[in-house]
Enzyme design. Sequence first.
Site, PDB file in Angstrom:
ATOM      1  N   GLU A   1       0.714   7.485   2.861  1.00 54.81           N
ATOM      2  CA  GLU A   1      -0.587   7.226   2.240  1.00 54.81           C
ATOM      3  C   GLU A   1      -0.714   5.714   2.199  1.00 54.81           C
ATOM      4  O   GLU A   1      -0.237   5.053   1.296  1.00 54.81           O
ATOM      5  CB  GLU A   1      -0.585   7.863   0.856  1.00 54.81           C
ATOM      6  CG  GLU A   1      -1.944   8.278   0.396  1.00 54.81           C
ATOM      7  CD  GLU A   1      -2.497   7.272  -0.563  1.00 54.81           C
ATOM      8  OE1 GLU A   1      -3.275   6.413  -0.074  1.00 54.81           O
ATOM      9  OE2 GLU A   1      -2.159   7.308  -1.740  1.00 54.81           O
TER      10      GLU A   1
ATOM     11  N   GLY B   1       4.113   1.198   6.146  1.00 54.99           N
ATOM     12  CA  GLY B   1       4.152   2.409   6.969  1.00 54.99           C
ATOM     13  C   GLY B   1       4.698   2.130   8.352  1.00 54.99           C
ATOM     14  O   GLY B   1       5.509   2.896   8.885  1.00 54.99           O
TER      15      GLY B   1
ATOM     16  N   CYS C   1      -6.348   2.440  -3.554  1.00 56.33           N
ATOM     17  CA  CYS C   1      -6.401   2.646  -2.111  1.00 56.33           C
ATOM     18  C   CYS C   1      -7.746   3.233  -1.719  1.00 56.33           C
ATOM     19  O   CYS C   1      -8.174   3.109  -0.581  1.00 56.33           O
ATOM     20  CB  CYS C   1      -5.252   3.519  -1.645  1.00 56.33           C
ATOM     21  SG  CYS C   1      -5.188   5.065  -2.508  1.00 56.33           S
TER      22      CYS C   1
HETATM   23  C1  UN1 Z   1      -4.213   5.233  -4.953  1.00 53.88           C
HETATM   24  O1  UN1 Z   1      -4.946   4.275  -5.158  1.00 53.88           O
HETATM   25  O2  UN1 Z   1      -3.109   5.100  -4.378  1.00 53.88           O
HETATM   26  O3  UN1 Z   1      -8.825   8.956  -5.800  1.00 53.88           O
HETATM   27  C2  UN1 Z   1      -4.504   6.612  -5.435  1.00 53.88           C
HETATM   28  C3  UN1 Z   1      -8.432   8.068  -6.575  1.00 53.88           C
HETATM   29  C4  UN1 Z   1      -7.241   8.385  -7.441  1.00 53.88           C
HETATM   30  C5  UN1 Z   1      -5.978   8.129  -6.715  1.00 53.88           C
HETATM   31  C6  UN1 Z   1      -5.865   6.798  -6.039  1.00 53.88           C
HETATM   32  N1  UN1 Z   1      -7.306   9.774  -7.814  1.00 53.88           N
HETATM   33  O4  UN1 Z   1      -8.978   6.987  -6.675  1.00 53.88           O
END
Ligand code: UN1
Length: 515
Positions: A270, A253, A304
């Site tokens: 993100e 980013g 994430c």
């Molecule tokens: C990610 O790890 O980039 O909320 C997305 C979650 C999933 C998406 C994760 N619906 O864990």
Amino acid sequence: MTTTTPATLTRSTEQLRRRAHDALRTCGVDTTTLPGADRIDVRTPLTGGTVATLAAIGPGEVEAAIEQAHQAFLAWRSVPAPVRGQLVKRLGELLSEHKEHLADLIGVEVGKIASEALGEVQEMIDICDYAVGLSRQLEGRTMPSERPGHRLMETWHPLGVVAVISAFNFPAAVWAWNTAVALVCGDTVVWKPSEKTPLVALASAALLQRAARELHAPEHLNTVVVTDATGAAPLIDSPLVPLVSATGSERLGAQIAPRIAARFGRAILELGGNNAAVVTPSADLDLAVRGIVFAAAGTAGQRCTTLRRLIVHESVTDEVVTRVAAAYRGLQVGDPFEAGTLVGPLFGAAAHQAVQDALTEAVAAGGTLVAGGERVDVGHDDAYYVRPALVTMPAQADVVQRETFGPVLYVLTYRELDDAIALHNGVPQGLSSAIFTQDQREAEVFLSAEGSDCGIVNVNIGTSGAEIGGAFGGEKTTGGGRESGSDAWRAYMRRATNTVNYSRELPLAQGVSFA
Ligand code: UN1
């Protein structure tokens, strides 16, 4: 760290390669026809072996893909949104039909257990459903004009080419969040998947292409570019790309955001998460422990949204640590295609090294490794399986401030809820958060303006596994972007404010007279 529990993986790289190629063929992909000279080896984290070799393209070809996508946009923007929705509807049907094939590819490429790989495909199907409905709801407002005989309103128009840059860990769903919405908004997409997980990208794109052909939609609505950071430069820099939606590290980013800003492009970022859960004295601990274990150890800690920090009231810390450690010891680590496995491999040697380095640093900072962290030998030197690690920390430490992309859960204790919230918010990232409590006051404080500073704030569920209906994204170094549901679609369109004078006079706003 020492090696433990030899559990030889019976599945060979050759079997996995065949599995991936069968799935690709069924979805309509011919992997031999990609242009370019540079070859990319796609490895499976299950064994570390190569399951496919693809041709990578360079910046010139990416630029050509953007140009084609722009031409496609010029046609697509004039197709009525509900008709555009029909394409996404067909895509959703094809994704359902090929759910298992796509999940197979995710299993082979990423190493997700079957249930989570199927869940990722389900998330794609869900966002298609959502976007079909959205295609009839791209509404603008009408506001009262201060002038007689005037109407003031907003209209939303397609934006242009959207660059989607996705990461290895959600190699298909993140594309679907962006693309299903972008397509009904009248945009076209150039998609750079992680070059380490391009197979499910090719399969998903082939299914979309099939839907487009069936419905006589323009060509080049969505193009996959298998390339590296150098090849992807035009996606960041081209004035023909008004929106870049990128998922990846905070480092990624920091590299791309200033470049996009310098040309006044838009970005949906993100980036990293350093997600925490607060466990209060009133928490239902049975529920909390289940929520914690899935959020921290699921996907081998490679979401994430993975739970990375546990902030527990001092009166329940011992019990929570004991119970989570016991649950960790019972987790089956190994072949993600094997029934019963809950934790698959880490994504390669670098991921494993990052986990080991974090554990060493945590222990050096006074932490105690309560459970896990050791490598599980499956008979392949290039495959990295670890038992999820639980580390109690005496206080904040640098390592706790960073996102280590693996199954490492740090435990901190608190006495007053205000201190818990300060600890919680005292990291650079701001993606997802949770509180486990049965006390409504505590829940409401956590949800309030003085509570969690994250983009996702949950009560009595873990930090991961968000539904597509909500806007997804986070604050601070997570990047501030929102994708998926709610009104995230507005970022994929441009807004026009319209004032229409249907009177025979020309009154000026603010009562100005100019005569
Ligand atoms: C990610 O790890 O980039 O909320 C997305 C979650 C999933 C998406 C994760 N619906 O864990």
